[in-house]
Design an enzyme around this catalytic site. Structure first.
Site, mmCIF file in Angstrom:
data_model
loop_
_atom_site.group_PDB
_atom_site.id
_atom_site.type_symbol
_atom_site.label_atom_id
_atom_site.label_comp_id
_atom_site.label_asym_id
_atom_site.label_seq_id
_atom_site.Cartn_x
_atom_site.Cartn_y
_atom_site.Cartn_z
ATOM 1 N N LYS A 151 -18.031 26.122 104.207
ATOM 2 C CA LYS A 151 -17.802 25.383 103.976
ATOM 3 C C LYS A 151 -16.884 24.881 106.000
ATOM 4 C CE LYS A 151 -13.721 23.981 104.279
ATOM 5 N NZ LYS A 151 -12.598 24.143 105.167
ATOM 6 N N THR A 184 -13.933 20.367 102.402
ATOM 7 C CA THR A 184 -11.808 20.034 102.495
ATOM 8 C C THR A 184 -12.326 18.731 103.276
ATOM 9 O OG1 THR A 184 -11.975 21.241 104.732
ATOM 10 C CG2 THR A 184 -10.933 22.070 102.517
ATOM 11 N N THR A 206 -11.083 27.694 109.988
ATOM 12 C CA THR A 206 -11.019 27.215 109.472
ATOM 13 C C THR A 206 -12.228 27.099 108.134
ATOM 14 O OG1 THR A 206 -9.860 24.773 108.311
ATOM 15 C CG2 THR A 206 -11.348 24.771 109.825
#
Length: 248
Positions: A182, A156, A193
């Site tokens: 990620k 992202t 996240t």
């Protein structure tokens, strides 16, 4: 004989018995990769560590249910970036389940043998028309050298893809472990996240695999902080194909 461990190329497809793909299906307006598939050629032992956030995204709920239903077996992990499918209500759950069902049909397994992950913007529904076509295209693109493309597809705000692999030589034989992850902004103890994926061609059952994964996360993903924000979507998955024949 003491074991030796050497870095090798290939990421999640370095271990035997795994294929992967990554491509752009239409979720990200930038045109960058936004859909990844990681597939074991045979049923694999599976384990996961999930977010401790009280708000849990639809893919987390679906993956938890599938691991329970399959008793720790999986054939595939389907992931999208650009949309977290979090705080999306009943439609979000239906969409995450459809991602699993579509992947299962494409690779030839039961839906509860598919794990699902999403990362990106919260509170927005998935573009399912894009995913329906994309999952078919990704399944057709699966390759034993597809680890690098898959690592691009889970990014992202990451400035670069992150993957690694090692070959371990032991008295019992040689096995490999591969991984990709990620996460760059919100990272803190409890994995905020971030998504992590581990594959190995060693043979071990789901109970042992989970024990190893939880212990590894304790000293890695759960021991770092950037800005103190746990996420709705965090998960680390591990799949063990057993294709090396080396029993742990």
């Amino acid at each position: 004989m003491a074991h030796t461990m050497n870095g090798i190329e290939g990421g999640v497809t370095a271990p035997r018995g795994f294929r992967a793909a990554g491509l752009h299906c239409g979720i990200k307006a930038s045109g960058k990769h936004d859909l990844a598939l990681v597939v074991s050629d045979t049923p694999a032992s599976a384990a996961a560590v999930f977010t401790t956030n009280q708000a849990q995204a639809a893919p987390v709920l679906v993956s938890k249910a599938h691991l329970a239903a399959s008793a720790g077996q999986a054939r595939a992990i389907v992931s999208n970036s650009g949309c977290a499918n979090a705080c999306t209500g009943p439609q979000g759950l239906a969409d995450a389940q459809e991602m699993a069902t579509l992947t299962a049909a494409a690779v030839g397994c039961a839906p509860d043998h598919v794990l699902v992950a999403s990362t990106g913007v919260i509170g927005v529904n998935l573009k399912m028309a894009a995913l329906r076509a994309g999952i078919l295209n990704a399944a057709a693109a699966l390759s034993a050298s597809g680890g690098a493309e898959a690592a691009l597809a889970i990014m992202t705000t990451d400035p670069f893809p992150k993957s690694a692999a090692v070959e371990v030589v032991t008295a019992a034989g040689t096995f490999r472990v591969g991984g990709m992850t990620k996460g760059s902004g919100m990272i803190e103890p409890r994995m905020a996240t971030m998504l992590g994926y581990l594959t190995t061609d060693a043979a071990l059952d789901a109970v042992r695999l989970r024990r190893v994964l939880v212990e590894a996360c304790r000293f890695t993903f759960n021991a770092i902080t950037v800005d103190g924000e746990p996420s709705t979507n965090d998960c680390v998955f591990a799949l063990a194909s057993g294709a090396s024949g080396v029993v742990i």
